[in-house]
Scaffold this active site. Structure first.
Site, mmCIF file in Angstrom:
data_model
loop_
_atom_site.group_PDB
_atom_site.id
_atom_site.type_symbol
_atom_site.label_atom_id
_atom_site.label_comp_id
_atom_site.label_asym_id
_atom_site.label_seq_id
_atom_site.Cartn_x
_atom_site.Cartn_y
_atom_site.Cartn_z
ATOM 1 N N THR A 162 -7.126 47.482 44.856
ATOM 2 C CA THR A 162 -7.907 48.280 43.906
ATOM 3 C C THR A 162 -9.398 47.978 43.971
ATOM 4 O O THR A 162 -10.227 48.860 43.765
ATOM 5 C CB THR A 162 -7.376 48.006 42.470
ATOM 6 O OG1 THR A 162 -6.034 48.454 42.420
ATOM 7 C CG2 THR A 162 -8.181 48.717 41.413
ATOM 8 N N SER A 197 1.055 46.668 48.049
ATOM 9 C CA SER A 197 2.495 46.951 48.078
ATOM 10 C C SER A 197 2.942 47.321 49.488
ATOM 11 O O SER A 197 4.124 47.256 49.806
ATOM 12 C CB SER A 197 2.836 48.098 47.133
ATOM 13 O OG SER A 197 2.435 47.741 45.838
ATOM 14 N N ASP A 257 -0.923 43.549 43.456
ATOM 15 C CA ASP A 257 0.533 43.674 43.287
ATOM 16 C C ASP A 257 1.323 42.598 44.035
ATOM 17 O O ASP A 257 2.286 42.043 43.497
ATOM 18 C CB ASP A 257 1.007 45.068 43.712
ATOM 19 C CG ASP A 257 0.544 46.134 42.729
ATOM 20 O OD1 ASP A 257 0.129 45.758 41.615
ATOM 21 O OD2 ASP A 257 0.589 47.326 43.074
HETATM 22 N N1 LIG Z 1 -4.964 46.004 41.206
HETATM 23 C C1 LIG Z 1 -4.479 46.246 42.414
HETATM 24 O O1 LIG Z 1 -5.069 45.828 43.370
HETATM 25 C C2 LIG Z 1 -3.185 47.028 42.508
HETATM 26 C C3 LIG Z 1 -2.976 47.759 43.807
HETATM 27 N N2 LIG Z 1 -1.849 48.616 43.694
HETATM 28 C C4 LIG Z 1 -2.700 46.809 44.978
HETATM 29 O O2 LIG Z 1 -1.936 45.913 44.851
HETATM 30 O O3 LIG Z 1 -3.237 47.019 46.036
#
Ligand SMILES: NC(=O)C[C@H](N)C(=O)O
Length: 678
Positions: free
Chosen positions: A102, A175, A206
């Site tokens: 993110t 993920s 994640d």
């Molecule tokens: N806050 C994040 O970085 C969540 C994102 N879905 C990831 O794990 O890449």
């Protein structure tokens, strides 16, 4: 000596930095994506301007050091640098590996967050509190727009952080990451280990705890700080946790030698393999349920050094990238069926984290359930019992838990499922071990990932309490200050006296043997300076870092070189120490040693991995100076080592010209003999 390898980013970015250079990242992994590793022109400084040598080596090829190990090359030579900076400016170099997450995402046309390539570095360059453009201009001149980024100076910290961002392609939501991605990060850290003081990995949240846990095992005998961070809100947004997490991670990675894989998130520095993601929307997304954080960042950076887990072996940093994928986590629930368990444990499964109830309990009245587990154990599957609770440990408190121990399931103590799974994968990936040895490793605390039932005897507060009481100290701050003053002085006295028993006792009383004095020197600096090999070994076995630089930028290795303690130099090198600082300064030292006729000093530098053909800022090498001063023995020694005995200095003079000017007949004979032979 051989020409220094250079790698380039895009062919037009040239960075005139005298000592910062790193090989390109590792060979991209085949993990199902079209994975290539781009070296981005605007964020990197892979191309060095060298005096007369410019070669583009294969960036994927490991380089051989002078001592024959496959390693990244030690010190780069560069004698032309028009941008000399005041010598009192101390810098620390941090490599940032940006994997995705993110932190670098933006909303796309479907209104969902996705990472965008080639945006992070460009954006960071525009943030004045993340990049100091004025300093970069001064430091890197016309190459600044292509060169490394520079964190504005942080009050209270010793060093200014100069950082290089390597962006992976493709950028991944975490993920989508696999074990291959962990291996890629580990390899990249390994390849550039000697060129940086610390490492920051930008990662999605994640699966961040899995990566942190895996890396903590894969990076063996780690001596430098590795920090994994990310954010819950993209760094591009006005309200973001990304800036804080990123800048704090940079500051810690560059200023503090913490030989662990850490996670920095939400003002806390945590041991990576103890972390779990505890919230999908809070900014404090991570926690270490069973241990305290290693540090907190408030107005000040507060590190609890006593919690730092230090490698206690005299071995060099290395990485194990071979991981076994045949591992899994089985979370049981009431009435879980025999067929589900059987299917889960079936070959090729080799290692299982069994998440049991409470303090390690399972339905002990279920014969079918226990039979399936026992059959798997008998087949050689390693099963580790961990609790489903978010904190606490497994213990054989109840009959419902003891049955597992009886059929050969190992206690996972207070390991998180992430740590237990990645540890299994790492231990199973090791070659040449018996099943019993693997089981033993699983129960040993390798990287601070578990607290076993046998607790160490804590004598530490006896001494601290006694002194504190007599001095009427009571607040934690006063106690902390007292320890910070008392212990370094007492350790140094013990080191000076060569009194290993006293050093051991001080440690038992809670002294951090890696602590620094007001000059930022450790006991290891002193022991190396004094040449006491027994004390040096003892300190290393107790985890004292070889990488701490004192206020004058001196490492324990430089201290050992100053005393020409060859045995100690070798031990330090075996422990992962390497030469630091400007290559020109090393050239000056080599020239000075050659002028003095000090063969022993040249040998010290050689042992420490220096290129003995390294020139000083005027292009003169040790051979020039040895020739000028008529040290024929040094000339013979150097001729066996250097590739080009006709190297010219800035005045276009060769070593033979120097010998002639100095009227050194012996040397003239040796060197002109060479000319004739050629
Ligand atoms: N806050 C994040 O970085 C969540 C994102 N879905 C990831 O794990 O890449």
């Amino acid at each position: 000596m051989s020409s220094n390898p250079t790698t380039t980013t895009n062919g037009n970015g040239e960075c005139n930095c005298d000592e910062i250079s790193a090989p390109a990242p590792s060979v991209p992994q085949t993990n199902g994506h079209a994975s290539t590793c781009t070296l981005r022109g605007d964020g990197l400084f892979m191309k060095m301007r060298l005096n007369s040598i410019t070669s583009i080596d294969n960036p994927d090829k490991p380089q051989a050091t002078t001592n024959g190990n496959l390693e990244t090359p030690p010190i780069k030579r560069n004698i032309s640098d028009g941008n000399l900076l005041p010598t009192d400016i101390k810098e620390a170099r941090v490599r940032v590996i940006y994997t995705g997450g993110t932190i670098g995402m933006v909303r796309n046309e479907n209104n969902v967050l996705a990472p965008i390539p080639n945006a992070l570095v460009k954006t960071l360059r525009r943030y004045p509190n993340i990049h100091d453009e004025a300093y970069a201009q001064k430091r890197f001149g016309s190459a600044a727009s292509m060169g490394p980024l520079v964190l504005p100076f942080v009050q209270g910290e010793k060093r200014r952080i100069v950082y290089q961002v390597t962006e992976y392609a493709p950028l991944l939501d975490s993920s989508n990451m696999t074990m291959n991605d962990w291996a890629r990060i580990a390899k990249d850290i390994h390849q550039s280990y000697e060129f940086f003081d610390g490492f920051v990995i930008l990662h999605g949240t994640d699966t961040l705890s899995y990566t942190a846990s895996a890396l903590s095992f894969m990076l063996e005998n780690l001596g430098k700080t590795v920090i994994i961070t990310g954010s819950q809100i993209p760094i591009f947004e006005t309200r973001t946790d990304g800036k804080d997490n990123f800048t704090s991670a940079l500051i810690i990675a560059g200023n503090y030698v913490l030989p662990e894989v850490c996670v920095f998130f939400g003002h806390k520095l945590m041991r990576g393999n103890r972390t779990v993601k505890v919230s999908s929307d809070r900014l404090e997304a991570f926690d270490t349920p069973n241990v305290s954080p290693l540090g907190t960042i408030g107005i000040n950076v507060e590190i609890d050094y006593r919690l730092i887990f230090r490698p206690c072996t005299v071995s060099r940093f290395s990485v194990q990238t071979n991981l076994d994928e045949n591992v899994g986590i089985l979370r049981i629930f009431p009435s879980i069926s025999r067929s589900s368990i059987r299917a889960f444990l079936a070959p090729p499964m080799k290692g299982i984290v069994l998440q049991s109830f409470g303090s390690g309990n399972v339905p002990s009245n279920r014969k079918d359930f226990l039979e399936e587990l026992k059959m798997a154990c008998d087949r050689g599957v390693i099963i580790i019992n961990c609790t489903q609770c978010s904190n606490g440990a497994v213990a054989a408190l109840y009959d419902t838990g003891k049955v597992l121990f009886d059929i050969g399931i190992l206690p996972g103590y207070d390991m998180t499922p992430e740590a237990a799974l990645t540890k299994l994968s790492y231990v199973l990936g090791k070659t040449g071990l018996t099943l019993e040895q693997r089981k033993e490793l699983m129960q040993i605390n390798l990287r601070g990932e578990l607290t076993s039932s046998v607790g160490a005897k804590m004598e530490e507060f006896d001494l601290v309490d006694a002194v504190a009481r007599s001095m009427h100290l009571s607040t934690p701050e006063e106690l902390g200050q007292m320890c910070a003053t008392l212990f370094p002085a007492m350790i140094n006295t013990a080191v000076q006296e060569g009194d290993i028993t006293k050093i051991t006792n001080l440690k038992a009383y809670g002294a951090d043997l890696s602590c620094v004095n007001h000059d930022h020197r450790t006991a290891l600096h002193l022991a190396c300076n004094q040449g006491n090999i027994a004390v040096v070994n003892h300190l290393l076995m107790n985890g004292v870092s070889v990488h701490i630089r004192d206020h004058y930028d001196r490492t324990p290795l430089l201290e050992a070189i100053s005393g020409d303690h060859h045995e100690i130099i070798q031990v330090l090198i075996n422990c992962g120490a390497h030469l630091t600082g400007s290559s020109r300064a090393i050239g000056e030292q080599l020239c000075a040693a050659a002028a003095r006729g000090s063969l022993v000093r040249l040998k010290s530098y050689q042992l420490a991995g220096a290129d003995l053909a390294q020139p000083d800022p005027s292009g003169r090498t040790a051979l020039h100076l040895a020739a000028l001063h008529g040290h024929a023995n040094l000339v013979r020694f150097l001729l066996d080592i250097v590739d080009n005995p006709r190297e010219k200095d800035m005045l276009e003079l060769t070593p033979l010209d120097y010998a002639r000017r100095g009227g050194q007949q012996d040397v003239i004979q040796i060197l002109s003999g060479l000319e004739q032979a050629a």
